[in-house]
Design a protein around this motif. Sequence first.
Motif, short mmCIF file in Angstrom:
data_model
loop_
_atom_site.label_atom_id
_atom_site.label_comp_id
_atom_site.label_asym_id
_atom_site.label_seq_id
_atom_site.Cartn_x
_atom_site.Cartn_y
_atom_site.Cartn_z
N HIS A 53 0.85 -1.16 -0.04
CA HIS A 53 0.13 0.13 0.08
C HIS A 53 0.84 1.24 0.08
O HIS A 53 1.92 1.44 0.62
CB HIS A 53 -0.94 -0.05 1.16
N ASP A 54 0.54 2.28 -0.79
CA ASP A 54 1.10 3.33 -0.98
C ASP A 54 0.90 4.26 0.38
O ASP A 54 -0.22 4.58 0.53
CB ASP A 54 0.74 4.38 -2.12
N ILE A 55 1.76 4.52 1.15
CA ILE A 55 1.80 5.25 2.44
C ILE A 55 2.72 6.74 2.35
O ILE A 55 3.15 7.17 3.52
CB ILE A 55 2.19 4.69 3.57
N SER A 56 2.97 7.17 1.17
CA SER A 56 3.79 8.33 0.82
C SER A 56 3.18 9.39 1.84
O SER A 56 3.85 10.39 2.09
CB SER A 56 3.68 8.52 -0.43
N GLN A 57 1.76 9.56 1.92
CA GLN A 57 1.15 10.64 2.33
C GLN A 57 1.53 10.63 3.86
O GLN A 57 1.44 11.86 4.64
CB GLN A 57 -0.33 10.76 2.51
N ARG A 58 1.92 9.59 4.48
CA ARG A 58 2.24 9.52 6.07
C ARG A 58 3.58 10.46 6.42
O ARG A 58 3.95 10.87 7.45
CB ARG A 58 2.39 8.01 6.47
N ILE A 59 4.50 10.34 5.21
CA ILE A 59 5.61 11.39 5.42
C ILE A 59 5.52 12.43 4.50
O ILE A 59 6.52 13.15 4.12
CB ILE A 59 7.03 10.59 5.03
N ASN A 60 4.21 12.91 4.21
CA ASN A 60 3.97 14.06 3.48
C ASN A 60 4.76 14.12 2.09
O ASN A 60 4.89 15.33 1.39
CB ASN A 60 4.38 15.52 4.17
N HIS A 61 4.92 12.87 1.54
CA HIS A 61 5.49 12.71 0.12
C HIS A 61 6.83 13.37 0.22
O HIS A 61 7.48 13.79 -0.95
CB HIS A 61 4.38 13.47 -0.97
N THR A 62 7.52 13.28 1.13
CA THR A 62 9.09 14.10 1.06
C THR A 62 9.83 13.18 0.73
O THR A 62 9.82 11.77 0.70
CB THR A 62 9.38 14.05 2.69
N PHE A 63 10.83 13.82 -0.07
CA PHE A 63 12.00 13.08 -0.82
C PHE A 63 12.66 12.52 0.18
O PHE A 63 13.67 13.20 0.92
CB PHE A 63 12.49 13.92 -1.81
N ILE A 64 13.00 11.12 0.20
CA ILE A 64 13.90 10.49 1.14
C ILE A 64 15.35 10.26 0.74
O ILE A 64 15.34 10.10 -0.41
CB ILE A 64 13.31 9.21 1.66
N LYS A 65 16.24 10.30 1.32
CA LYS A 65 17.69 10.08 0.79
C LYS A 65 17.72 8.85 0.10
O LYS A 65 17.23 7.97 0.72
CB LYS A 65 18.77 10.13 2.06
N GLU A 66 18.67 8.70 -0.81
CA GLU A 66 18.71 7.47 -1.45
C GLU A 66 19.92 6.58 -0.66
O GLU A 66 19.56 5.42 -0.66
CB GLU A 66 19.13 7.74 -2.87
N GLU A 67 21.09 7.12 -0.31
CA GLU A 67 22.01 6.67 0.24
C GLU A 67 21.93 5.81 1.62
O GLU A 67 22.24 4.84 1.79
CB GLU A 67 23.44 7.11 0.09
N PHE A 68 21.17 6.66 2.45
CA PHE A 68 20.86 6.26 3.78
C PHE A 68 19.54 6.75 4.13
O PHE A 68 19.33 7.11 5.41
CB PHE A 68 22.04 6.48 4.71
N GLY A 69 18.67 6.38 3.51
CA GLY A 69 17.15 7.08 3.80
C GLY A 69 16.35 6.23 4.55
O GLY A 69 15.51 6.93 5.49
N VAL A 70 16.89 4.96 4.85
CA VAL A 70 15.95 3.95 5.61
C VAL A 70 16.82 3.33 6.61
O VAL A 70 17.78 2.91 6.56
CB VAL A 70 15.06 3.01 4.73
N SER A 71 16.44 3.47 8.01
CA SER A 71 17.32 2.72 8.96
C SER A 71 16.36 2.13 10.04
O SER A 71 15.21 2.59 10.46
CB SER A 71 17.92 3.68 9.87
N VAL A 72 16.58 0.95 10.12
CA VAL A 72 15.64 0.11 11.05
C VAL A 72 16.54 -0.38 12.36
O VAL A 72 17.80 -0.78 12.39
CB VAL A 72 15.25 -1.34 10.31
N GLY A 73 15.69 -0.38 13.58
CA GLY A 73 16.43 -0.47 14.82
C GLY A 73 15.81 -1.50 15.46
O GLY A 73 15.06 -2.33 14.95
N PRO A 74 15.98 -1.46 16.72
CA PRO A 74 15.63 -2.74 17.61
C PRO A 74 14.13 -2.67 17.68
O PRO A 74 13.47 -1.58 17.58
CB PRO A 74 16.13 -2.30 19.04
N GLY A 75 13.41 -3.75 18.09
CA GLY A 75 11.94 -3.80 18.02
C GLY A 75 11.19 -3.45 16.78
O GLY A 75 11.82 -4.07 15.58
#
Length: 815
Positions: A133-155
């Motif tokens: 499902h497209d949830i781009s609206q949850r981040i206001n369609h913000t442009f996310i970095k390509e090289e380190f845009g997503v980081s997943v942590g504990p839990g």
Amino acid sequence: MIPGEVWVLLGLLLGAESSSLWGKSVAFHRAPREEARGSARARPRRGASGPHHGPPFTSCRLPLTPAEHMVLDLNTHETGFNGDDGSYVILTWVGDDTGVILVLSTISAPLESFQEGGSSRLYRSIDYGKSFHDISQRINHTFIKEEFGVSVGPGSSVILTADTPVLNNPGGIIFTSRDAGASFKFIQLPFHLAQPITYHFSNPDYLAALSIDGGLWLSLDFGAAWTKVHDGVNSFLWGAGDNLFFGCSRVDAVEAEERGDLVLKRTHDLGKTFTIIHKDVFSFGYIGVFLFFSVMEDSRSPRVMYFSSDQGQTFSQALLPSASTEQFYSILDGDEDMLFMHVDNPGDTYFGTMYTSDDRGILFSKSLERHLFDGHRKSDFTNITSLRGAYLTNKLDVDGRIRSVISFNRGGSWRQLDKPENVDCEAHVKKCNLHIHGEHSRRNGIVPVLALSEPTAVGLVIAHGSVGDSLSSSQYPDVFVSSDGGYSWKGTLKGPHLYSILDSGGLIVAVEAQHKGQVKTIKFSTDEGKCWKLYNFTEQPFFFAGLASEPGTNAMLVSVWGFRPEDDNQPMWVAVTIDFQSLITRECTTDDYEEWLAHSTEEKDSETNGCVLGVKETFRRLKKESVCRNGRNFVVKKKQSSCLCTREDYICDYGFYRHVNTSECVKQPDATNKTLEMCLNGQEDELLTTGYRKVPSDRCEGGFNPRLSVQTVHPCASPSTSSPFTSTSTVSHFDTPKERLVLILVCAGAAVIVLTAVISAALVVRRVVYRTRVPEYRFSNLRTQDDNCITTDLQSAASSNGTVYQHQSDDDLIQ
């Protein structure tokens, strides 16, 4: 077909995969065919030999029944990301067994448009990739970095980093989520990020970040508030507990690492206080329980390595060859027991020497000479995680050819791989062995993925290789499988493939890495690659980008990613998720398993058969002919028993080497003395050795026991003679105050003289040591002065008892 170009995966249909303690991300690219071809033409051919196609063998194929085909059709789910022509896709699993996948699709802005940025779309799946499902609206369609845009942590924590232009913006923007992406919180940072935000190992609320101006920032509330704790920082990393290590420069942080001008510091209380560990540091890292760093102690001297096993409280110089500015060190692997270290040879040789350490990271023994380390500063060193003590790597022999070697006792000895049982070399080949393609081949576009093994799939190894005298440069390497951790191999698939291990080894899936054309078929095996079944997972083939499966091996779902041209000649991303759990429905029972003795050979002596690192291990694992499901709750079961010690349980100590064609350790010709002097914890140890040292983590008992000389200990730099003011036969008495005052003055003066003499002698010895480069062991206590590195106190702090470690691979070379 897209006019003027055909979209293929960058580098040769490769998915760039990165793993962390909490999840796995897979990045897929699209690039013009001309670009991919250009990189292939520039591929160096050092050490390459052999034919374009390997020796023939036959892959076993079993037919897929109509009923099986129908079941798979009903449980195959295709998702087309309509209107999404992003050139870069990052797929990230969130949490453990949550079923949540986040997919970030980005289109980068042209380089000349510095302030304009690109565009992003964010998708979420809660059913293991069956639907998105497209949830781009949850981040206001913000442009996310390509090289380190997503980081997943504990839990189930997630951080997205916006690609915010530096000009006209006070700081960057992040979005944080504690519920695996179900909701996000907008946070304006007071700084611009220079690298990904780093999670604390056990407390997801503790975050550390480095700004583009060299500031070290900490947050103790999952990014809501940030405090700068230090300036001039070059790099940092978490240690055990709340220890945070970082390097700062006394002059300019930009090139401090290249100059060896870093001051290595530590904070153990989340930025309240700081202590200096060492100056003149080139680079540092942390693996297992070891903090390590390279130092140039004198401008005229080569660099040396230091290690600490107590979070930097004390440290010691490693007994390793020093390295000039043209050379490098690299930590290949490590845990709480030992380290594998590569030391580069002088000059552009593309090889070096591999060493293994003791459990303190001080004494290093030579393990393998001419260890390959290519022009990209990458090694082929691989830990075979499915069999304890097994490691695989490649060496560059004197004839310029690359050959594979394997060790089953943690680097104690190495040997070439046996020829696969179903593959024969050509008649003119004198020595026929299997050679495995590693990182060197992957970076040169020869193979799409590296060797694969998993701890829960006992003994199973899948790798691309070639059979012959040495590693072949063929663009069509074949896939080989071992069921016993690398002792024996079998050719299983012709040509390069991407593969994945599912259901704890009960299922293997593979898709052919097409150089041209499109794919629509997945291959799967339930007998560890002995035979394969083929399933057409789509009616409309697409350009293959890669495979994605849940971290670990418990899952039975796999997603095939790619893209296909639409009617308007624009590419569209496609994901096809296949649920094999619907096909393999029977739960395994006791009768489906068998006992397997690891490291078992054809030895007649049952007492020593299977003994490696002092232990016999008998595993309960699935029979090849059993078609059943291990399930998500599968746990590897094994029985252990100790073995009698033999020479194989020992490696040669420093100054000794294993004589050719024997297992005896003999003294190196240049080792003039038998005594090794060490200064440990304020005492000088005179270590006498017969040349043997037990392999770290070896648990053998009795048997062979080299006679080690008794260790003698006396205080460091203490005089061997008695003080002139003491006597063993008489005792002087000073009764009057005047006599006692004279005594005090005389003793004080003598103490000053002795102290001055000791310091002078130490300085002279230090100069001699630096001049001659005799290896010196010295534990040094932490210094507390700031040494001109600017510090800012953090007002609030907390504690954590996390003890997991940060793994460093040879991506992070110790220069």
